[in-house]
Design an enzyme around this catalytic site. Sequence first.
Site, PDB file in Angstrom:
ATOM      1  N   LYS A   1       7.441  22.462 -15.496  1.00  0.00           N
ATOM      2  CA  LYS A   1       6.562  21.223 -14.933  1.00  0.00           C
ATOM      3  C   LYS A   1       5.925  21.337 -13.720  1.00  0.00           C
ATOM      4  CE  LYS A   1       4.965  16.576 -15.107  1.00  0.00           C
ATOM      5  NZ  LYS A   1       5.390  15.332 -15.957  1.00  0.00           N
TER       6      LYS A   1
ATOM      7  N   HIS B   1      -0.456   9.060 -28.529  1.00  0.00           N
ATOM      8  CA  HIS B   1      -0.811   7.855 -27.816  1.00  0.00           C
ATOM      9  C   HIS B   1      -1.427   6.997 -28.742  1.00  0.00           C
ATOM     10  CE1 HIS B   1      -0.522   9.235 -23.301  1.00  0.00           C
ATOM     11  NE2 HIS B   1       0.490   9.063 -23.871  1.00  0.00           N
TER      12      HIS B   1
ATOM     13  N   GLU C   1      -4.546  16.538 -11.854  1.00  0.00           N
ATOM     14  CA  GLU C   1      -5.010  17.098 -13.252  1.00  0.00           C
ATOM     15  C   GLU C   1      -6.700  17.264 -13.284  1.00  0.00           C
ATOM     16  OE1 GLU C   1      -3.000  15.123 -16.593  1.00  0.00           O
ATOM     17  OE2 GLU C   1      -4.584  15.220 -17.763  1.00  0.00           O
TER      18      GLU C   1
ATOM     19  N   GLU D   1       9.485  16.540 -25.851  1.00  0.00           N
ATOM     20  CA  GLU D   1       8.947  16.969 -24.448  1.00  0.00           C
ATOM     21  C   GLU D   1       9.472  18.411 -23.938  1.00  0.00           C
ATOM     22  OE1 GLU D   1       6.142  15.427 -23.436  1.00  0.00           O
ATOM     23  OE2 GLU D   1       6.593  13.051 -23.584  1.00  0.00           O
TER      24      GLU D   1
ATOM     25  N   LYS E   1       2.958  10.915 -12.000  1.00  0.00           N
ATOM     26  CA  LYS E   1       2.439  10.016 -12.468  1.00  0.00           C
ATOM     27  C   LYS E   1       3.032   8.856 -12.803  1.00  0.00           C
ATOM     28  CE  LYS E   1      -0.711  13.163 -15.357  1.00  0.00           C
ATOM     29  NZ  LYS E   1      -1.177  13.501 -16.968  1.00  0.00           N
TER      30      LYS E   1
ATOM     31  N   ARG F   1      -3.229  20.883 -15.592  1.00  0.00           N
ATOM     32  CA  ARG F   1      -2.139  19.915 -16.072  1.00  0.00           C
ATOM     33  C   ARG F   1      -2.413  19.198 -17.296  1.00  0.00           C
ATOM     34  NH1 ARG F   1       0.814  15.777 -11.844  1.00  0.00           N
ATOM     35  NH2 ARG F   1       2.044  14.505 -13.670  1.00  0.00           N
TER      36      ARG F   1
ATOM     37  N   HIS G   1       8.265   7.147 -27.670  1.00  0.00           N
ATOM     38  CA  HIS G   1       6.953   7.913 -27.257  1.00  0.00           C
ATOM     39  C   HIS G   1       7.324   9.588 -27.470  1.00  0.00           C
ATOM     40  CE1 HIS G   1       4.202   9.650 -24.323  1.00  0.00           C
ATOM     41  NE2 HIS G   1       5.311  10.408 -24.038  1.00  0.00           N
TER      42      HIS G   1
ATOM     43  N   HIS H   1      -0.303  14.642 -27.127  1.00  0.00           N
ATOM     44  CA  HIS H   1      -0.426  13.227 -26.782  1.00  0.00           C
ATOM     45  C   HIS H   1      -2.004  12.396 -27.173  1.00  0.00           C
ATOM     46  CE1 HIS H   1       3.084  14.612 -24.122  1.00  0.00           C
ATOM     47  NE2 HIS H   1       2.915  13.591 -23.651  1.00  0.00           N
TER      48      HIS H   1
ATOM     49  N   ARG I   1       0.827  -1.218   0.024  1.00  0.00           N
ATOM     50  CA  ARG I   1      -0.135  -0.153   0.051  1.00  0.00           C
ATOM     51  C   ARG I   1       0.783   1.219  -0.035  1.00  0.00           C
ATOM     52  NH1 ARG I   1      -3.361  -3.084   3.608  1.00  0.00           N
ATOM     53  NH2 ARG I   1      -4.851  -4.060   2.372  1.00  0.00           N
TER      54      ARG I   1
ATOM     55  N   ASN J   1      -0.390  17.651 -21.810  1.00  0.00           N
ATOM     56  CA  ASN J   1      -0.598  16.280 -22.840  1.00  0.00           C
ATOM     57  C   ASN J   1      -0.718  16.984 -24.350  1.00  0.00           C
ATOM     58  OD1 ASN J   1      -0.949  13.927 -21.617  1.00  0.00           O
ATOM     59  ND2 ASN J   1      -2.549  14.968 -20.099  1.00  0.00           N
TER      60      ASN J   1
HETATM   61  P1  NAD Z   1      12.764   4.273 -22.086  1.00  0.00           P
HETATM   62  O1  NAD Z   1      12.584   4.358 -20.578  1.00  0.00           O
HETATM   63  O2  NAD Z   1      12.285   3.171 -22.954  1.00  0.00           O
HETATM   64  O3  NAD Z   1      14.280   4.649 -22.479  1.00  0.00           O
HETATM   65  C1  NAD Z   1      14.938   4.889 -23.685  1.00  0.00           C
HETATM   66  C2  NAD Z   1      15.786   3.725 -24.190  1.00  0.00           C
HETATM   67  O4  NAD Z   1      16.922   4.372 -23.628  1.00  0.00           O
HETATM   68  C3  NAD Z   1      15.834   2.495 -23.408  1.00  0.00           C
HETATM   69  O5  NAD Z   1      16.076   1.413 -24.270  1.00  0.00           O
HETATM   70  C4  NAD Z   1      16.561   2.560 -22.233  1.00  0.00           C
HETATM   71  O6  NAD Z   1      17.247   1.379 -21.805  1.00  0.00           O
HETATM   72  C5  NAD Z   1      17.767   3.412 -22.813  1.00  0.00           C
HETATM   73  N1  NAD Z   1      18.345   4.252 -22.003  1.00  0.00           N
HETATM   74  C6  NAD Z   1      17.830   4.879 -20.910  1.00  0.00           C
HETATM   75  N2  NAD Z   1      18.930   5.505 -20.358  1.00  0.00           N
HETATM   76  C7  NAD Z   1      20.061   5.551 -20.866  1.00  0.00           C
HETATM   77  C8  NAD Z   1      21.350   5.824 -20.793  1.00  0.00           C
HETATM   78  N3  NAD Z   1      21.869   6.966 -20.112  1.00  0.00           N
HETATM   79  N4  NAD Z   1      22.368   5.584 -21.682  1.00  0.00           N
HETATM   80  C9  NAD Z   1      21.940   4.658 -22.642  1.00  0.00           C
HETATM   81  N5  NAD Z   1      20.722   4.106 -22.717  1.00  0.00           N
HETATM   82  C10 NAD Z   1      19.823   4.548 -21.839  1.00  0.00           C
HETATM   83  O7  NAD Z   1      12.155   5.677 -22.983  1.00  0.00           O
HETATM   84  P2  NAD Z   1      11.825   7.411 -22.237  1.00  0.00           P
HETATM   85  O8  NAD Z   1      11.695   8.075 -23.410  1.00  0.00           O
HETATM   86  O9  NAD Z   1      12.811   7.664 -21.307  1.00  0.00           O
HETATM   87  O10 NAD Z   1      10.446   7.314 -21.494  1.00  0.00           O
HETATM   88  C11 NAD Z   1       9.178   6.893 -22.329  1.00  0.00           C
HETATM   89  C12 NAD Z   1       8.220   6.744 -21.357  1.00  0.00           C
HETATM   90  O11 NAD Z   1       7.994   7.581 -20.455  1.00  0.00           O
HETATM   91  C13 NAD Z   1       6.976   6.125 -21.935  1.00  0.00           C
HETATM   92  O12 NAD Z   1       6.499   4.814 -21.558  1.00  0.00           O
HETATM   93  C14 NAD Z   1       5.906   7.201 -21.397  1.00  0.00           C
HETATM   94  O13 NAD Z   1       4.705   7.035 -21.495  1.00  0.00           O
HETATM   95  C15 NAD Z   1       6.550   7.903 -20.345  1.00  0.00           C
HETATM   96  N6  NAD Z   1       6.336   9.131 -19.738  1.00  0.00           N
HETATM   97  C16 NAD Z   1       5.901   9.240 -18.407  1.00  0.00           C
HETATM   98  C17 NAD Z   1       5.455  10.570 -18.272  1.00  0.00           C
HETATM   99  C18 NAD Z   1       4.973  10.675 -16.690  1.00  0.00           C
HETATM  100  O14 NAD Z   1       4.554  11.899 -16.467  1.00  0.00           O
HETATM  101  N7  NAD Z   1       4.849   9.587 -15.968  1.00  0.00           N
HETATM  102  C19 NAD Z   1       5.829  11.633 -19.047  1.00  0.00           C
HETATM  103  C20 NAD Z   1       6.283  11.414 -20.206  1.00  0.00           C
HETATM  104  C21 NAD Z   1       6.646  10.131 -20.619  1.00  0.00           C
HETATM  105  N1  GLY Z   2       3.398  14.156 -18.533  1.00  0.00           N
HETATM  106  C1  GLY Z   2       2.094  14.599 -18.416  1.00  0.00           C
HETATM  107  C2  GLY Z   2       1.798  14.790 -17.074  1.00  0.00           C
HETATM  108  O1  GLY Z   2       3.011  14.667 -16.059  1.00  0.00           O
HETATM  109  O2  GLY Z   2       0.786  15.304 -16.743  1.00  0.00           O
END
Ligand code: NAD
Ligand code: GLY
Length: 361
Positions: free
Chosen positions: A227, A252, A237, A185, A143, A241, A265, A248, A121, A245
């Site tokens: 942010k 998405h 949100e 982003e 998030k 907030r 992404h 997005h 939890r 998006n």
């Molecule tokens: P990712 O986590 O898949 O990382 C990208 C690639 O880079 C992966 O293959 C990873 O292993 C590699 N990598 C990471 N760091 C590295 C480094 N320092 N050196 C070499 N390789 C490295 O992708 P991302 O673009 O970081 O994140 C995308 C995800 O984030 C999506 O799932 C998206 O939905 C999510 N997201 C979430 C929010 C939120 O508010 N929570 C906001 C935006 C995106």
């Molecule tokens: N990436 C969208 C949010 O954090 O609200």
Amino acid sequence: MTETININLGKRSYPIYVGEHLLTNGDLFEKHISNKKVAIVTNETISPLYLQKISKTFKDINKEIIPIILPDGEAFKNFETLNLIYDELLKNRANRQISLVALGGGVVGDITGFAAATFMRGVDFIQIPTTLLSQVDSSVGGKTGINHQLGKNMIGAFYQPKCVIADISLLATLPDNHLSAGLAEVIKYGLIRDFSFFEWLEKNINGIMKRDSKLLINAVICSCKNKADIVESDEFESNIRAILNLGHTFGHAIETATGYGKWLHGEAIGIGMVMAAHLSEQMGWLKKEEYQRIKSLIVSSNLPINPPEISKKDFLDLMQLDKKTKDDQINLVLQQGIGKAILTSDYDEEKLHNTLLKKSF
Ligand code: NAD
Ligand code: GLY
């Protein structure tokens, strides 16, 4: 020099540290991790690069480490992988006195945050984002979650970390296409609320693409400040907030239609922002010249601007699934000039269809 940006959310407030060589800064970790047991959640790509380094820092401050290494990729941001984290925690007899450390990009960060929100939890966690995208966006704001086969990020929780440590040095090993994906982003903040940041990006995009560390640090700081401001005013949100998006709803849909991982992404969001700009321009809310400037910055970031082959019907069906949809009406984040975004359902549907049918922007 390490810059600290505080995100003020009452009891859930926390700092975001931005700087270089932070993985070896034991004091920083000690300040935010009170538990003795620490589970470091990372993936197969990042562990050979950084797990040993961070483990040494934790050992030096007398922490007991449980490494949890996940498969790499968006396609693994699902229940099975989440379950791997629970399995390892339980096998290692973790209880509520455990801290989770997300060492990775947005995939590792989102899934680890959700594991932290739900294991017993709720246990403490910190974010150590290793991609540009995760340093400027996903690690900040709480998030967390996983994908469902039928829709992106459909299962999740709002759950804030105890701190975010954004070490720019880690970007040295990031592949070029992931640097570009992160820039989508970054550009988003300029588009939705910060015109002078947009202008700064236009001027400095070539240096950023060459990974000039001063420029990268500034880009991460400006993004995190934007942010933090938004999240402080609307953590869950309810309204503002949603502008985070931008692009997005289109993006998405592209990710889901093509299968998670086919398009990064950030790439899908870059195209989504061009589509949102195109619709805004058709609505007369964005000047032609502004639309061109947006496209040109996205192209200079080495991001694609044309969507994959998706029918209008499939696009619309997937866009309906968006969390912002109300009473079957797709709400979109659109531009009113560069630096101002609105969430609206007050767009012309035929113009939206034009945008969805357009193959080349
Ligand atoms: P990712 O986590 O898949 O990382 C990208 C690639 O880079 C992966 O293959 C990873 O292993 C590699 N990598 C990471 N760091 C590295 C480094 N320092 N050196 C070499 N390789 C490295 O992708 P991302 O673009 O970081 O994140 C995308 C995800 O984030 C999506 O799932 C998206 O939905 C999510 N997201 C979430 C929010 C939120 O508010 N929570 C906001 C935006 C995106
Ligand atoms: N990436 C969208 C949010 O954090 O609200």
